[in-house]
Design a protein around this motif. Structure first.
Motif, short mmCIF file in Angstrom:
data_model
loop_
_atom_site.label_atom_id
_atom_site.label_comp_id
_atom_site.label_asym_id
_atom_site.label_seq_id
_atom_site.Cartn_x
_atom_site.Cartn_y
_atom_site.Cartn_z
N SER A 1 18.17 10.81 -2.39
CA SER A 1 17.33 11.93 -2.81
C SER A 1 15.90 11.85 -2.28
CB SER A 1 17.31 12.02 -4.35
OG SER A 1 16.74 10.86 -4.91
N GLY A 2 15.59 10.82 -1.51
CA GLY A 2 14.27 10.71 -0.91
C GLY A 2 13.55 9.44 -1.30
N TRP A 3 12.22 9.43 -1.16
CA TRP A 3 11.41 8.25 -1.45
C TRP A 3 11.11 8.17 -2.94
CZ3 TRP A 3 10.84 4.51 1.89
CH2 TRP A 3 10.90 4.78 3.27
N LYS A 4 11.17 6.94 -3.46
CA LYS A 4 10.85 6.67 -4.86
C LYS A 4 10.03 5.40 -4.92
CE LYS A 4 15.00 8.78 -6.65
NZ LYS A 4 16.26 8.61 -7.31
N GLN A 5 9.20 5.31 -5.94
CA GLN A 5 8.39 4.10 -6.11
C GLN A 5 8.98 3.26 -7.22
OE1 GLN A 5 4.25 4.76 -7.04
NE2 GLN A 5 3.67 2.94 -5.89
N SER B 1 0.81 -1.23 0.00
CA SER B 1 0.00 0.00 0.00
C SER B 1 0.84 1.27 0.00
CB SER B 1 -0.93 0.02 1.22
OG SER B 1 -0.19 0.30 2.41
N GLY B 2 2.12 1.15 0.33
CA GLY B 2 2.98 2.33 0.40
C GLY B 2 3.04 2.95 1.76
N ALA B 3 2.34 2.39 2.73
CA ALA B 3 2.43 2.91 4.09
C ALA B 3 3.83 2.72 4.65
CB ALA B 3 1.41 2.22 4.99
N GLN C 1 9.15 -5.49 -5.16
CA GLN C 1 8.04 -5.65 -6.10
C GLN C 1 7.65 -4.31 -6.70
OE1 GLN C 1 4.83 -7.71 -4.12
NE2 GLN C 1 6.12 -9.45 -3.59
N PRO C 2 7.14 -4.32 -7.91
CA PRO C 2 6.65 -3.06 -8.50
C PRO C 2 5.61 -2.41 -7.59
CG PRO C 2 6.68 -4.81 -10.15
CD PRO C 2 6.96 -5.46 -8.82
N GLY C 3 5.73 -1.13 -7.42
CA GLY C 3 4.80 -0.40 -6.55
C GLY C 3 5.33 -0.16 -5.15
N TRP C 4 6.32 -0.93 -4.72
CA TRP C 4 6.90 -0.71 -3.40
C TRP C 4 7.73 0.57 -3.42
CZ3 TRP C 4 9.08 -5.86 -0.99
CH2 TRP C 4 8.01 -6.74 -0.77
N TRP C 5 7.81 1.19 -2.27
CA TRP C 5 8.58 2.42 -2.12
C TRP C 5 9.92 2.09 -1.49
CZ3 TRP C 5 7.09 7.35 -3.59
CH2 TRP C 5 5.79 7.46 -4.09
#
Length: 192
Positions: A187-191, A107-109, A178-182
């Protein structure tokens, strides 16, 4: 004359310094095996024990000369061993509860940090009633990950490798995410 040559040889042998270099390639392979085992819901994979690299055997004369100057333990090639009971215990703990943080990674939480741990990335991605549970899951996951890094370094007789092992795991987890994980980098957060 022979006494001075012998004394010089012994003096040189006494000054030999043995550096044990961190085996990055072996660490990557070991990390991949552990990550795959944990992320594949704990399904055991054949051949999960690290195999030392093979080299051609030296001649008996060379081997005897090296054994005289250096003990065999000092001359051993470094390798990453991941089969100690402590490493296996940390791995088993990660496998046992991976199903709990996975929905929050999805979910990206929760995201993968640049230092091989996990962090709450977006608290609002989890329902309000679950936010404290997410924090507890993150703390449990990080405790087990740190135990894995520490115990892998100890199992190899190189406690100073802990940071390097942790760094390798951080890189391999991002590569295998997995695709979609952050994930987090400098430089910070990326998906993914």
């Amino acid at each position: 004359m022979t006494a001075s040559v012998l004394a010089t040889a012994l003096l040189c042998a006494a000054c030999v310094t043995i550096n044990v270099y961190f085996p990055a390639a072996a660490a990557e392979k070991a990390a991949d095996r552990i990550i795959d085992d944990v992320w594949d819901k704990g399904a055991p994979k054949p051949g999960t024990t690290a195999v030392p690299p093979q080299s051609s055997p030296p001649s008996r004369l060379v081997s005897a000369a090296l054994d005289f100057v250096l003990s065999p333990a000092q001359a051993a090639q470094p390798d990453i061993r991941i089969s100690s009971p402590e490493v296996q215990q940390a791995k088993a703990s990660l496998e046992a509860h991976f199903s709990s943080p996975k929905p929050y990674l999805d979910s990206g939480a929760v995201g993968l940090t640049g230092d091989g741990l996990v962090a709450v990335r977006e608290a609002n991605a989890a329902p309000l009633a679950q936010r404290n549970a997410v924090k507890a899951l993150v703390a449990d996951e990080n405790r087990d990950r740190q135990a894995l890094y520490r115990e892998a370094a100890k199992a190899n007789g190189q406690p100073q490798w802990e940071g390097q092992i942790q760094s390798v795991f951080a890189q391999r987890r991002v590569a295998k995410a997995q695709p979609g994980w952050w994930y987090q980098d400098s430089s910070g957060w990326k998906q993914k």
